[in-house]
Motif scaffolding. Structure first.
Motif, PDB file in Angstrom:
ATOM      1  N   VAL A 168       0.844  -1.198   0.000  1.00  0.00           N
ATOM      2  CA  VAL A 168       0.000   0.000   0.000  1.00  0.00           C
ATOM      3  C   VAL A 168       0.879   1.247   0.000  1.00  0.00           C
ATOM      4  O   VAL A 168       0.604   2.229  -0.712  1.00  0.00           O
ATOM      5  CB  VAL A 168      -0.948   0.005   1.214  1.00  0.00           C
ATOM      6  CG1 VAL A 168      -1.697   1.339   1.309  1.00  0.00           C
ATOM      7  CG2 VAL A 168      -1.931  -1.146   1.118  1.00  0.00           C
ATOM      8  N   ALA A 169       1.966   1.220   0.790  1.00  0.00           N
ATOM      9  CA  ALA A 169       2.884   2.352   0.823  1.00  0.00           C
ATOM     10  C   ALA A 169       3.476   2.608  -0.560  1.00  0.00           C
ATOM     11  O   ALA A 169       3.626   3.755  -0.997  1.00  0.00           O
ATOM     12  CB  ALA A 169       3.990   2.094   1.842  1.00  0.00           C
ATOM     13  N   ASP A 171       3.780   5.647  -5.631  1.00  0.00           N
ATOM     14  CA  ASP A 171       3.705   5.674  -7.092  1.00  0.00           C
ATOM     15  C   ASP A 171       2.630   6.631  -7.586  1.00  0.00           C
ATOM     16  O   ASP A 171       2.742   7.197  -8.681  1.00  0.00           O
ATOM     17  CB  ASP A 171       3.415   4.261  -7.624  1.00  0.00           C
ATOM     18  CG  ASP A 171       4.591   3.311  -7.420  1.00  0.00           C
ATOM     19  OD1 ASP A 171       5.701   3.805  -7.160  1.00  0.00           O
ATOM     20  OD2 ASP A 171       4.378   2.086  -7.514  1.00  0.00           O
ATOM     21  N   ALA A 172       1.589   6.824  -6.765  1.00  0.00           N
ATOM     22  CA  ALA A 172       0.511   7.743  -7.155  1.00  0.00           C
ATOM     23  C   ALA A 172       0.869   9.203  -6.874  1.00  0.00           C
ATOM     24  O   ALA A 172       0.091  10.105  -7.195  1.00  0.00           O
ATOM     25  CB  ALA A 172      -0.764   7.374  -6.415  1.00  0.00           C
ATOM     26  N   GLY A 173       2.034   9.428  -6.243  1.00  0.00           N
ATOM     27  CA  GLY A 173       2.454  10.801  -5.982  1.00  0.00           C
ATOM     28  C   GLY A 173       1.934  11.378  -4.686  1.00  0.00           C
ATOM     29  O   GLY A 173       2.087  12.566  -4.423  1.00  0.00           O
ATOM     30  N   VAL A 174       1.331  10.539  -3.844  1.00  0.00           N
ATOM     31  CA  VAL A 174       0.800  11.021  -2.567  1.00  0.00           C
ATOM     32  C   VAL A 174       1.941  11.270  -1.583  1.00  0.00           C
ATOM     33  O   VAL A 174       1.903  12.221  -0.792  1.00  0.00           O
ATOM     34  CB  VAL A 174      -0.210  10.027  -1.984  1.00  0.00           C
ATOM     35  CG1 VAL A 174      -0.780  10.529  -0.660  1.00  0.00           C
ATOM     36  CG2 VAL A 174      -1.346   9.773  -2.981  1.00  0.00           C
ATOM     37  N   LEU A 231       7.994   7.261   4.132  1.00  0.00           N
ATOM     38  CA  LEU A 231       7.066   8.279   4.632  1.00  0.00           C
ATOM     39  C   LEU A 231       5.635   7.755   4.602  1.00  0.00           C
ATOM     40  O   LEU A 231       4.848   8.001   5.516  1.00  0.00           O
ATOM     41  CB  LEU A 231       7.169   9.553   3.798  1.00  0.00           C
ATOM     42  CG  LEU A 231       8.271  10.549   4.158  1.00  0.00           C
ATOM     43  CD1 LEU A 231       8.279  11.705   3.173  1.00  0.00           C
ATOM     44  CD2 LEU A 231       8.088  11.061   5.584  1.00  0.00           C
ATOM     45  N   ALA A 232       5.302   7.031   3.540  1.00  0.00           N
ATOM     46  CA  ALA A 232       3.953   6.466   3.439  1.00  0.00           C
ATOM     47  C   ALA A 232       3.706   5.457   4.553  1.00  0.00           C
ATOM     48  O   ALA A 232       2.639   5.457   5.175  1.00  0.00           O
ATOM     49  CB  ALA A 232       3.772   5.811   2.068  1.00  0.00           C
ATOM     50  N   ARG A 233       4.717   4.596   4.825  1.00  0.00           N
ATOM     51  CA  ARG A 233       4.572   3.619   5.909  1.00  0.00           C
ATOM     52  C   ARG A 233       4.375   4.327   7.240  1.00  0.00           C
ATOM     53  O   ARG A 233       3.544   3.934   8.067  1.00  0.00           O
ATOM     54  CB  ARG A 233       5.806   2.721   5.978  1.00  0.00           C
ATOM     55  CG  ARG A 233       5.928   1.702   4.858  1.00  0.00           C
ATOM     56  CD  ARG A 233       4.919   0.567   5.015  1.00  0.00           C
ATOM     57  NE  ARG A 233       5.095  -0.187   6.237  1.00  0.00           N
ATOM     58  CZ  ARG A 233       5.905  -1.232   6.360  1.00  0.00           C
ATOM     59  NH1 ARG A 233       6.635  -1.630   5.319  1.00  0.00           N
ATOM     60  NH2 ARG A 233       5.966  -1.903   7.491  1.00  0.00           N
ATOM     61  N   LEU A 234       5.179   5.369   7.457  1.00  0.00           N
ATOM     62  CA  LEU A 234       5.084   6.124   8.710  1.00  0.00           C
ATOM     63  C   LEU A 234       3.717   6.782   8.839  1.00  0.00           C
ATOM     64  O   LEU A 234       3.092   6.745   9.907  1.00  0.00           O
ATOM     65  CB  LEU A 234       6.194   7.172   8.757  1.00  0.00           C
ATOM     66  CG  LEU A 234       6.339   7.967  10.065  1.00  0.00           C
ATOM     67  CD1 LEU A 234       6.579   7.030  11.238  1.00  0.00           C
ATOM     68  CD2 LEU A 234       7.480   8.975   9.944  1.00  0.00           C
ATOM     69  N   ALA A 235       3.235   7.349   7.735  1.00  0.00           N
ATOM     70  CA  ALA A 235       1.916   7.997   7.757  1.00  0.00           C
ATOM     71  C   ALA A 235       0.813   6.995   8.051  1.00  0.00           C
ATOM     72  O   ALA A 235      -0.118   7.274   8.818  1.00  0.00           O
ATOM     73  CB  ALA A 235       1.655   8.696   6.426  1.00  0.00           C
ATOM     74  N   GLY A 238      -8.914  -0.767  10.984  1.00  0.00           N
ATOM     75  CA  GLY A 238      -9.058  -1.925  10.111  1.00  0.00           C
ATOM     76  C   GLY A 238      -8.096  -1.929   8.951  1.00  0.00           C
ATOM     77  O   GLY A 238      -8.128  -2.828   8.117  1.00  0.00           O
ATOM     78  N   GLY A 239      -7.233  -0.895   8.856  1.00  0.00           N
ATOM     79  CA  GLY A 239      -6.266  -0.826   7.778  1.00  0.00           C
ATOM     80  C   GLY A 239      -6.877  -0.286   6.491  1.00  0.00           C
ATOM     81  O   GLY A 239      -8.080  -0.039   6.403  1.00  0.00           O
TER      82      GLY A 239
END
Length: 331
Positions: free
Chosen positions: A51-52, A57-60, A66-70, A78-79
């Motif tokens: 998911v991260a 890849d989507a530019g978020v 950083l995505a994992r941390l967020a 529930g994820g």
């Protein structure tokens, strides 16, 4: 001494990184992310690392770390939810995470017209990307399926309510069936007392309504067609409905012949008296209403004018005249 300096340096660097991360989370989550415009698809069973990567890849996010941390800091209940998500230009990372956490997936508008069979519905749903059409069809005609939704009969034919729906993509067939059956129950519940008053159980009512649905698409004709069927049933006459014969013909090619009308099977109402073995389509509200509210007329026959409308008759002699005028002889 040197090791002490290096140790304090590492601590200071870590503190600096923590400060940078904290500063980013204080402001970065809410900052518009132009690169996030577009979409992201999270498949079922995706791991946090996957998911991260999708979010990056989507530019978020600029980096998967950083995505994992967020994801861990925001603590999505529930994820992340599987599905396809669409975002407008300038969507913030927080807005994206909120949507993914709530399961606010992209939905497609699907119109299921009255009178389709489950097999035909499967093709419409498959073309829209809602569910796998092969699995949906197999479920609908599985003899064990009606029991799972507390419905009578060997298949789900007749209980899949035709309407306009909004569905997420790539749903399990069971999810789609549940939505269609739920809508069926919403529509039929208020009418069920009228059906019982006429001596109809649920399956018989839906069977009769499906015949009405297939015989005419003209709203004002539905109560008239219903009256013809009711009048014939009371007199012990065969219903002689072409759509019932067609339903029982495997791979029907569009040409209904006299041989078809003479060939016995559980849906052939030219050969057998009474209702056919079960619904021959999935009827809409108007046909369900017509089945329990037939017009107060004495008609016993009707024939198509070949323009979508029909001529109704009380006697066989009158009916034959209209047939001679409007219908070619079958081979």
């Amino acid at each position: 001494m040197n090791r002490g300096r290096w140790g304090w340096g590492a601590v200071a660097a870590a503190a600096g990184l923590a400060w940078v991360a904290a500063s980013w989370f204080a402001t970065g989550l809410d900052r518009p992310r132009p690169a996030a415009a577009g979409g992201i698809t999270i498949p079922r069973g995706a791991t946090a690392a996957q998911v991260a990567r999708f979010l990056t890849d989507a530019g978020v996010f600029a980096h998967p770390a950083l995505a994992r941390l967020a994801l861990s800091v925001t603590g999505l209940p529930g994820g992340p939810k599987a599905g396809t998500y669409r975002f407008g230009a300038g969507a913030s990372a927080r807005a994206v995470l909120d949507a993914v956490g709530r399961g606010a997936v992209e939905q497609v508008r699907v119109v299921l017209p009255e009178g389709l069979t489950a097999r035909e519905m499967a093709r419409v749903l498959g073309a829209a990307g809602v569910t796998d059409p092969v699995r949906f069809e197999a479920l609908c005609y599985d003899e064990g399926a009606p029991g799972r939704w507390s419905l009578p009969g060997p298949t789900l034919e007749g209980y899949l309510f035709p309407d306009t729906y909004r569905f997420a993509r790539d749903l399990a067939p069971e999810e789609v069936v549940s939505a269609l059956v739920r809508r069926f129950r919403e529509v039929t519940a208020p009418l069920m007392p009228e059906a019982r008053a006429r001596g109809l159980d649920l399956r018989s009512w839906v069977t009769l309504a499906s015949m009405i649905e297939k015989e005419t698409g003209v709203p004002e004709e539905r109560p008239l067609v219903a009256a013809v069927f009711w009048n014939r049933l009371r007199r012990g006459m065969r219903l002689e409905s072409d759509p019932t014969v067609i339903y029982g013909i495997p791979d029907f090619d569009g040409n209904l012949t006299r041989e078809h009308l003479r060939t016995d099977h559980p849906y052939n109402t030219y050969v057998r008296k009474g209702l056919p073995a079960g619904p021959v389509a999935n009827p809409g509200r108007e046909s369900l209403e017509a089945a329990v509210r037939p017009a107060p007329v004495s008609y016993l026959y009707f024939v198509s004018r070949n323009d979508g409308t029909h001529v109704f008759s009380d006697t066989y002699e009158e009916h034959r005249r209209w047939v001679g005028r409007y219908q070619k002889r079958r081979r």
